[in-house]
Design a protein around this motif. Structure first.
Motif, short mmCIF file in Angstrom:
data_model
loop_
_atom_site.label_atom_id
_atom_site.label_comp_id
_atom_site.label_asym_id
_atom_site.label_seq_id
_atom_site.Cartn_x
_atom_site.Cartn_y
_atom_site.Cartn_z
N TYR A 118 0.85 -1.18 0.00
CA TYR A 118 0.00 0.00 0.00
C TYR A 118 0.89 1.23 0.00
O TYR A 118 2.09 1.14 0.31
N ARG A 119 0.29 2.35 -0.36
CA ARG A 119 1.08 3.58 -0.42
C ARG A 119 0.90 4.35 0.88
O ARG A 119 -0.22 4.65 1.27
N ASP A 120 1.98 4.62 1.59
CA ASP A 120 1.89 5.40 2.83
C ASP A 120 1.33 6.78 2.50
O ASP A 120 1.89 7.48 1.65
N PRO A 121 0.20 7.17 3.15
CA PRO A 121 -0.43 8.43 2.76
C PRO A 121 0.46 9.66 3.02
O PRO A 121 0.30 10.68 2.35
N GLU A 146 5.20 -2.63 2.15
CA GLU A 146 4.76 -4.02 2.00
C GLU A 146 3.89 -4.40 3.19
O GLU A 146 4.29 -4.21 4.33
N TYR A 147 2.65 -4.88 2.96
CA TYR A 147 1.83 -5.34 4.09
C TYR A 147 1.69 -6.84 4.11
O TYR A 147 1.25 -7.43 5.10
N TYR A 148 2.06 -7.51 3.02
CA TYR A 148 1.99 -8.97 3.01
C TYR A 148 3.02 -9.50 2.03
O TYR A 148 3.15 -8.97 0.92
N CYS A 149 3.74 -10.51 2.43
CA CYS A 149 4.68 -11.15 1.49
C CYS A 149 4.93 -12.58 1.94
O CYS A 149 5.41 -12.81 3.05
N LYS A 150 4.53 -13.51 1.11
CA LYS A 150 4.79 -14.93 1.42
C LYS A 150 5.31 -15.56 0.13
O LYS A 150 4.58 -15.66 -0.86
N MET A 151 6.58 -15.91 0.15
CA MET A 151 7.23 -16.44 -1.06
C MET A 151 7.62 -17.89 -0.84
O MET A 151 7.88 -18.31 0.30
N PRO A 152 7.74 -18.66 -1.93
CA PRO A 152 8.34 -19.99 -1.80
C PRO A 152 9.74 -19.83 -1.21
O PRO A 152 10.43 -18.84 -1.51
#
Ligand code: URA
Length: 209
Positions: free
Chosen positions: A103-106, A113-119
């Motif tokens: 999301y863009r910080d206002p 980044e608010y979510y990141c799940k990678m292999p």
């Protein structure tokens, strides 16, 4: 400098025209986005390396080709990128799927980044990062940096519609990442929507407004 591949296959262009139309509802929009993604995945994977294996047909033994070792992961940028995942996975069922949300910080206007799940093994996989619209390029540039920070090295970016401004920004920030798009449109408008574009891809996929 990375390459921009405009995939102008007639089937893709035909489906994209229906995708763009204002009257296309979410059910058809989702189906079309997935179908176009499947057709594009065919081109995006064109350079996968092959190796020869020995097989036996009902007639005789022969050498034949299979995709060698290279493993793939699809990474949709939330949320609109989700609309392209099934289409790619249809063609590459063994691919792993990572997710990234920004999301863009206002206040700072910086992407957060608010979510990141990678292999866990993204360093040894070829990544296809997907987002239907490459508009200003801000989100794509940040998402690519986040996956690189986690070890990804071999990355392609795939979208349905790109604006020249987004292409320029992405190429400048990530000259190692080739861009695959079904269309390169004219420009961004004052609200950062692509013209002629197709409107808000996330809202059209999920029926929100
Ligand atoms: N995101 C969209 O969904 N559409 C645009 O035109 C630009 C950004």
């Amino acid at each position: 400098m990375s390459k921009v591949h405009i995939i102008d296959h007639p089937l893709i262009q035909h489906k994209l025209t229906h995708l763009r139309k204002e009257e296309t509802g979410p059910k058809e929009f989702r189906e079309l986005a997935n179908e176009i993604s499947t057709l594009m995945a065919y081109e995006v994977t064109r350079d996968l390396p092959l190796q020869e294996v020995k097989i036996k047909t009902p007639v005789m033994e022969t050498n034949s080709k299979v995709i060698s070792g290279k493993k793939l992961a699809i990474v949709p940028i939330l949320r609109a990128g989700l609309g392209m995942v099934d289409g790619v996975v249809n063609l590459i069922p063994a691919a792993k799927v990572g997710h990234i949300g920004l999301y863009r910080d206002p206040e700072t206007l910086e992407p957060v980044e608010y979510y990141c799940k990678m292999p866990t093994d993204i360093g040894s996989r070829e990544l296809i990062v997907v987002d239907p619209m490459l508009a200003t390029g801000g989100t794509a540039v940040a998402a690519l940096q986040f996956v690189k920070d986690r070890g990804a090295e071999n990355i392609k970016f795939m979208c349905l519609v790109a604006a020249p401004e987004g292409v320029e920004k992405l190429q400048a920030a990530h000259p190692d990442v080739d861009i695959y798009t079904a269309a390169l449109d004219d420009r961004l408008n004052d609200h950062a929507y692509i013209e002629p574009g197709l409107g808000d891809a996330g809202d059209r996929l999920f029926g929100t407004k």
